[in-house]
Design an enzyme around this catalytic site. Structure first.
Site, mmCIF file in Angstrom:
data_model
loop_
_atom_site.group_PDB
_atom_site.id
_atom_site.type_symbol
_atom_site.label_atom_id
_atom_site.label_comp_id
_atom_site.label_asym_id
_atom_site.label_seq_id
_atom_site.Cartn_x
_atom_site.Cartn_y
_atom_site.Cartn_z
ATOM 1 N N HIS A 87 -0.991 -0.072 -9.798
ATOM 2 C CA HIS A 87 -1.646 -0.964 -8.827
ATOM 3 C C HIS A 87 -2.230 -2.191 -9.531
ATOM 4 O O HIS A 87 -3.437 -2.445 -9.471
ATOM 5 C CB HIS A 87 -2.747 -0.219 -8.039
ATOM 6 C CG HIS A 87 -3.066 -0.869 -6.720
ATOM 7 N ND1 HIS A 87 -3.485 -0.169 -5.615
ATOM 8 C CD2 HIS A 87 -3.035 -2.173 -6.342
ATOM 9 C CE1 HIS A 87 -3.701 -1.018 -4.612
ATOM 10 N NE2 HIS A 87 -3.426 -2.239 -5.032
ATOM 11 N N ARG A 137 0.853 -1.180 0.000
ATOM 12 C CA ARG A 137 0.000 0.000 0.000
ATOM 13 C C ARG A 137 0.900 1.244 0.000
ATOM 14 O O ARG A 137 1.923 1.278 0.703
ATOM 15 C CB ARG A 137 -0.901 0.042 1.237
ATOM 16 C CG ARG A 137 -2.093 -0.913 1.180
ATOM 17 C CD ARG A 137 -3.121 -0.532 0.107
ATOM 18 N NE ARG A 137 -4.266 -1.436 0.084
ATOM 19 C CZ ARG A 137 -4.366 -2.511 -0.702
ATOM 20 N NH1 ARG A 137 -3.380 -2.841 -1.526
ATOM 21 N NH2 ARG A 137 -5.451 -3.250 -0.682
ATOM 22 N N GLU A 162 -3.212 7.544 -4.309
ATOM 23 C CA GLU A 162 -3.655 6.983 -5.587
ATOM 24 C C GLU A 162 -4.929 7.627 -6.087
ATOM 25 O O GLU A 162 -5.819 7.845 -5.278
ATOM 26 C CB GLU A 162 -3.879 5.475 -5.414
ATOM 27 C CG GLU A 162 -2.643 4.708 -5.750
ATOM 28 C CD GLU A 162 -2.751 3.226 -5.429
ATOM 29 O OE1 GLU A 162 -3.704 2.601 -5.880
ATOM 30 O OE2 GLU A 162 -1.860 2.729 -4.737
#
Ligand code: GLV
Ligand code: GLV
Length: 326
Positions: free
Chosen positions: A290, A243, A272
């Site tokens: 991602h 993350r 993000e």
């Protein structure tokens, strides 16, 4: 079950395998037709009256959302292994089961972590650009020199399934020396991979490649910041497929700019889908959007597992992969 069908809301299109299972189970499954992250007001409306939600990591699941659904909501099945988008306390207070998709995405994420490691070390995206742009004018002894993986030291931060799968590839495939840091030691792992436990500073000091595999919880936010980057070798690479907020991204950009470390491979970002200023201009950073679990095989398996969790819980049985607060 009465003639009243259980209602399931799926917040975005996912592979059909999961939707089929929900329908076969006799549920009324509705999938958001919006091609994007459902805006909050729409999401709050869509979940009203449903018994189960199949959520994505881009959907925030908190008290407001759970209350908007109503007291009949029994399960939120997250289409991800990470559950930092879900407030687990809010769910527990309402007796809502939370599930994730561990296991089925382990190999895919480990492969991407490895791909980033190799891409950064051998400067593959940079070389690809160079070649496409017509800059390749013939073989040269000093052109695009990178770094090797074999026999180097790999530092794994967070030894769960994915961290172990990365270690396996490194140890057997590349004969790397494995060191790791986690909240607890794992002696079986140490024996299997001749691995050594380190405190975080020790790992940062010794590793040639560092790969991060911890969940995002308050304790892991900015686990790697300015001071940690300072301890790393100048020749070391930092890989993150977990993350974004685990790394202080501005501090990483600064360290890469000043060549305080050799490079980075990032699949996740602090805010993000935004990137920190300067990050995209650094050739020493390899960036992917991602896509750790983004293979046809894995995304289908995740859809099935999320659906099966919903089926179990709505039929009054135990979920396959429940999430408990760490
Ligand atoms: C993806 O990031 C996941 O948590 O599955
Ligand atoms: C996730 O599956 C992990 O344990 O790393």
């Amino acid at each position: 079950m009465s003639d009243q069908k259980f209602k399931v809301f799926v917040t975005r299109k996912i592979p059909d395998t999961g939707i089929k299972l929900l329908k076969q189970a006799g549920f009324q499954a509705s999938v958001s037709s919006f091609d994007g992250v459902l805006p909050r007001p729409d999401l709050l409306k869509k979940v009203k009256g449903v018994d189960a939600i199949l959520s994505l990591l881009t959907d925030k699941m908190d008290a407001e959302l759970m209350d908007a659904a109503g007291p009949q909501l029994k399960i939120i099945a997250n289409y991800a292994v990470g559950t930092d988008n879900i407030n687990l306390d809010d769910a527990a207070a309402r007796n809502i089961t939370i599930t994730n998709t561990p296991g089925v995405l382990t190999e895919a994420v480990a492969e991407l972590a490895f791909a980033l490691m190799m891409s950064a070390a051998r400067r593959i995206p940079e070389s690809d650009q160079f070649t496409r742009k017509g800059k390749y004018k013939g073989w040269a002894p000093m052109m695009m020199l990178g770094s090797e993986l074999h026999h180097k030291i790999l530092g794994i931060i967070g030894l769960g399934r994915i961290g172990s799968a990365v270690a396996e590839r490194a140890f057997f495939g590349f004969k790397m020396k494995i060191i790791y840091y986690d909240v607890k030691r794992n002696e079986e792992f140490e024996q299997k991979f001749q691995a050594e436990y380190r405190g975080l500073p020790g790992l940062l000091r010794d590793a040639d490649f560092i790969s991060i595999h911890v969940p995002l919880i308050p304790e892991t936010k900015h686990l790697i910041g300015k001071n940690e980057l300072k301890i790393m070798k100048k020749t070391a690479y930092l890989i993150n497929t977990s993350r974004g907020p685990i790394i202080d991204e501005a501090a990483l950009v600064d360290a890469l700019k000043k060549k305080r470390i050799a490079g980075a491979g990032l699949d996740v970002y602090e805010n993000e889908p935004k990137l920190s200023p300067g990050l995209k201009d650094l050739p020493s950073a390899v960036l992917t959007p991602h896509t750790g679990s983004a293979t046809i095989e894995t995304r289908s398996a995740m859809a099935e597992l999320a659906a099966k969790n919903i089926i179990e819980v709505l039929n009054g049985r135990a979920p396959l992969t429940p999430v408990k607060k760490p």
